[in-house]
Scaffold this motif. Structure first.
Motif, mmCIF file in Angstrom:
data_model
loop_
_atom_site.group_PDB
_atom_site.id
_atom_site.type_symbol
_atom_site.label_atom_id
_atom_site.label_comp_id
_atom_site.label_asym_id
_atom_site.label_seq_id
_atom_site.Cartn_x
_atom_site.Cartn_y
_atom_site.Cartn_z
ATOM 1 N N PHE A 56 0.831 -1.209 0.000
ATOM 2 C CA PHE A 56 0.000 0.000 0.000
ATOM 3 C C PHE A 56 0.863 1.257 0.000
ATOM 4 C CE2 PHE A 56 -1.786 3.342 2.788
ATOM 5 C CZ PHE A 56 -2.804 3.789 1.956
ATOM 6 N N LEU A 57 1.840 1.320 0.883
ATOM 7 C CA LEU A 57 2.675 2.521 0.990
ATOM 8 C C LEU A 57 3.505 2.740 -0.265
ATOM 9 C CD1 LEU A 57 3.902 2.139 4.699
ATOM 10 C CD2 LEU A 57 2.196 3.756 3.824
ATOM 11 N N ASP A 58 4.011 1.663 -0.853
ATOM 12 C CA ASP A 58 4.874 1.770 -2.021
ATOM 13 C C ASP A 58 4.101 2.155 -3.283
ATOM 14 O OD1 ASP A 58 6.955 1.510 -3.861
ATOM 15 O OD2 ASP A 58 6.776 -0.673 -3.979
ATOM 16 N N LYS A 59 2.990 1.496 -3.520
ATOM 17 C CA LYS A 59 2.294 1.650 -4.796
ATOM 18 C C LYS A 59 1.097 2.591 -4.758
ATOM 19 C CE LYS A 59 5.113 -1.329 -6.554
ATOM 20 N NZ LYS A 59 6.228 -0.834 -7.416
ATOM 21 N N VAL A 60 0.449 2.712 -3.607
ATOM 22 C CA VAL A 60 -0.826 3.428 -3.555
ATOM 23 C C VAL A 60 -0.793 4.649 -2.651
ATOM 24 C CG1 VAL A 60 -3.294 3.205 -3.028
ATOM 25 C CG2 VAL A 60 -2.076 1.288 -4.083
ATOM 26 N N VAL A 103 2.371 8.451 -5.919
ATOM 27 C CA VAL A 103 3.409 8.847 -6.874
ATOM 28 C C VAL A 103 3.547 7.874 -8.044
ATOM 29 C CG1 VAL A 103 4.732 10.118 -5.154
ATOM 30 C CG2 VAL A 103 5.201 7.686 -5.498
ATOM 31 N N VAL A 104 2.706 6.822 -8.085
ATOM 32 C CA VAL A 104 2.772 5.844 -9.178
ATOM 33 C C VAL A 104 1.449 5.904 -9.932
ATOM 34 C CG1 VAL A 104 3.300 3.459 -9.814
ATOM 35 C CG2 VAL A 104 4.173 4.388 -7.654
ATOM 36 N N PRO A 105 1.390 6.673 -11.024
ATOM 37 C CA PRO A 105 0.123 6.933 -11.711
ATOM 38 C C PRO A 105 -0.676 5.698 -12.081
ATOM 39 C CG PRO A 105 1.825 8.394 -12.535
ATOM 40 C CD PRO A 105 2.515 7.417 -11.639
ATOM 41 N N ARG A 106 -0.013 4.600 -12.426
ATOM 42 C CA ARG A 106 -0.785 3.434 -12.866
ATOM 43 C C ARG A 106 -1.587 2.791 -11.740
ATOM 44 N NH1 ARG A 106 2.111 -1.784 -12.732
ATOM 45 N NH2 ARG A 106 4.126 -1.561 -11.687
ATOM 46 N N TYR A 146 -5.400 6.045 -2.847
ATOM 47 C CA TYR A 146 -4.259 6.596 -3.584
ATOM 48 C C TYR A 146 -3.948 8.011 -3.073
ATOM 49 C CZ TYR A 146 -1.260 7.832 -7.554
ATOM 50 O OH TYR A 146 -0.203 8.205 -8.336
ATOM 51 N N GLY A 147 -2.685 8.225 -2.707
ATOM 52 C CA GLY A 147 -2.250 9.515 -2.177
ATOM 53 C C GLY A 147 -2.743 9.796 -0.776
ATOM 54 N N GLU A 173 -10.008 -10.902 -7.843
ATOM 55 C CA GLU A 173 -9.639 -11.497 -9.117
ATOM 56 C C GLU A 173 -9.131 -10.463 -10.118
ATOM 57 O OE1 GLU A 173 -9.468 -14.769 -9.396
ATOM 58 O OE2 GLU A 173 -10.134 -14.762 -7.310
ATOM 59 N N ASP A 174 -9.259 -9.195 -9.797
ATOM 60 C CA ASP A 174 -8.882 -8.145 -10.749
ATOM 61 C C ASP A 174 -7.928 -7.168 -10.074
ATOM 62 O OD1 ASP A 174 -8.807 -6.638 -13.069
ATOM 63 O OD2 ASP A 174 -10.565 -5.446 -12.518
ATOM 64 N N LEU A 175 -6.779 -7.675 -9.677
ATOM 65 C CA LEU A 175 -5.815 -6.872 -8.924
ATOM 66 C C LEU A 175 -4.426 -6.968 -9.540
ATOM 67 C CD1 LEU A 175 -6.727 -7.979 -5.280
ATOM 68 C CD2 LEU A 175 -7.230 -5.751 -6.278
ATOM 69 N N ASN A 176 -3.634 -5.934 -9.338
ATOM 70 C CA ASN A 176 -2.224 -6.004 -9.680
ATOM 71 C C ASN A 176 -1.558 -7.081 -8.822
ATOM 72 O OD1 ASN A 176 0.760 -5.015 -9.081
ATOM 73 N ND2 ASN A 176 0.137 -4.143 -11.042
#
Length: 256
Positions: A116-120, A124-127, A134-135, A154-157
């Motif tokens: 969560f902290l790294d990607k969401v 800072v990671v637009p995708r 997010y943020g 089922e629909d996750l990175n």
């Protein structure tokens, strides 16, 4: 004779792997042939199942050094150098059956927060902008994120998948299932056993220097557990990563 396309070669390779080469071993060929799932180090006779947010980039960097691959500026640079099953010939895949296998896992509470902290949460990671929270790097944002993960499993990175869902074969089939927090004790004897190389466990106590240079990459999630986890977050992680707690032997009690 008409030339065989690369796509056809891949289909043949996947089919033979599933039906012949690794038949009866419970391989998940989608994971096995996924670009970011497996790194093969022939110099160590090792197949490494990469688990996102469980130290896999640092470990690959350390192994690359042991194998003499040279230096890399970023973990992404290393990815282009790594051998993976999709690049291997059929004879190489057959030889892979004799290799040792390793997977490194992490406490699900720590891993969920780190992802969560790294990607969401950092925003800072637009995708990843479509994820709740997010943020919003605070406890409320974390709960919003976990609720979305729980509702859309089922629909996750892949960074947010359970670790057991990212494995290319059953947990019990690996030569070693190492815990990220125990690497200094667990990896040196394993490396010595498979290669005869002596390594200092101290190097595994922290992320690789290349990783530490990446902005926002190191989340220090372990030190932030009490800050981010309330009853709702604990309950959600228990439900989302139920299989990880059960199969990897981690306590689903946050204080355990």
């Amino acid at each position: 004779m008409l030339p065989v396309s690369e796509a056809t070669r891949r289909r043949i390779k996947v089919s033979l792997s599933k039906r012949v080469i690794f038949a009866g071993q419970g391989y998940n060929t989608k994971n096995f042939f996924h670009r970011d799932s497996v790194a093969v180090f022939p110099e160590l006779k090792l197949s490494f199942n990469r688990i996102k947010k469980s130290g896999n980039s640092s470990i690959c960097l350390y192994f690359a050094k042991l194998c003499g691959y040279g230096d890399f500026d970023t973990p992404e640079d290393l990815k282009d150098r790594l051998l993976r099953p999709g690049l291997m010939s059929l004879p190489q895949l057959v030889e892979l059956r004799s290799y040792h296998s390793l997977v490194v896992v992490r406490d699900p509470f720590e891993r969920a927060l780190s992802a969560f902290l790294d990607k969401v949460g950092g925003g800072v990671v637009p995708r990843f902008a479509g994820y709740a929270g997010y943020g919003q790097a605070n406890p409320d944002g974390f709960v919003h994120f976990l609720r979305q993960v729980a509702e859309n499993r089922e629909d996750l990175n892949r960074h947010f998948w359970p670790q057991t869902r990212l494995m290319y074969k059953p947990v019990k089939s690996f030569s070693l299932v190492a815990r990220l927090e125990n690497l200094p004790e667990e990896l040196p004897p394993f490396i010595r056993k498979i290669s005869g190389i002596q390594v200092d466990g101290e190097s595994f106590k922290s992320p690789h220097p290349v990783e530490r240079r990446q902005k926002n990459k190191i989340t220090a999630a372990k030190e932030k557990l009490n800050m981010f986890y309330g009853p709702a977050a604990v309950d959600l992680v228990r439900r989302i990563y139920r299989d990880d707690f059960a199969q990897l032997g981690y306590s689903n009690d946050l204080t355990g």
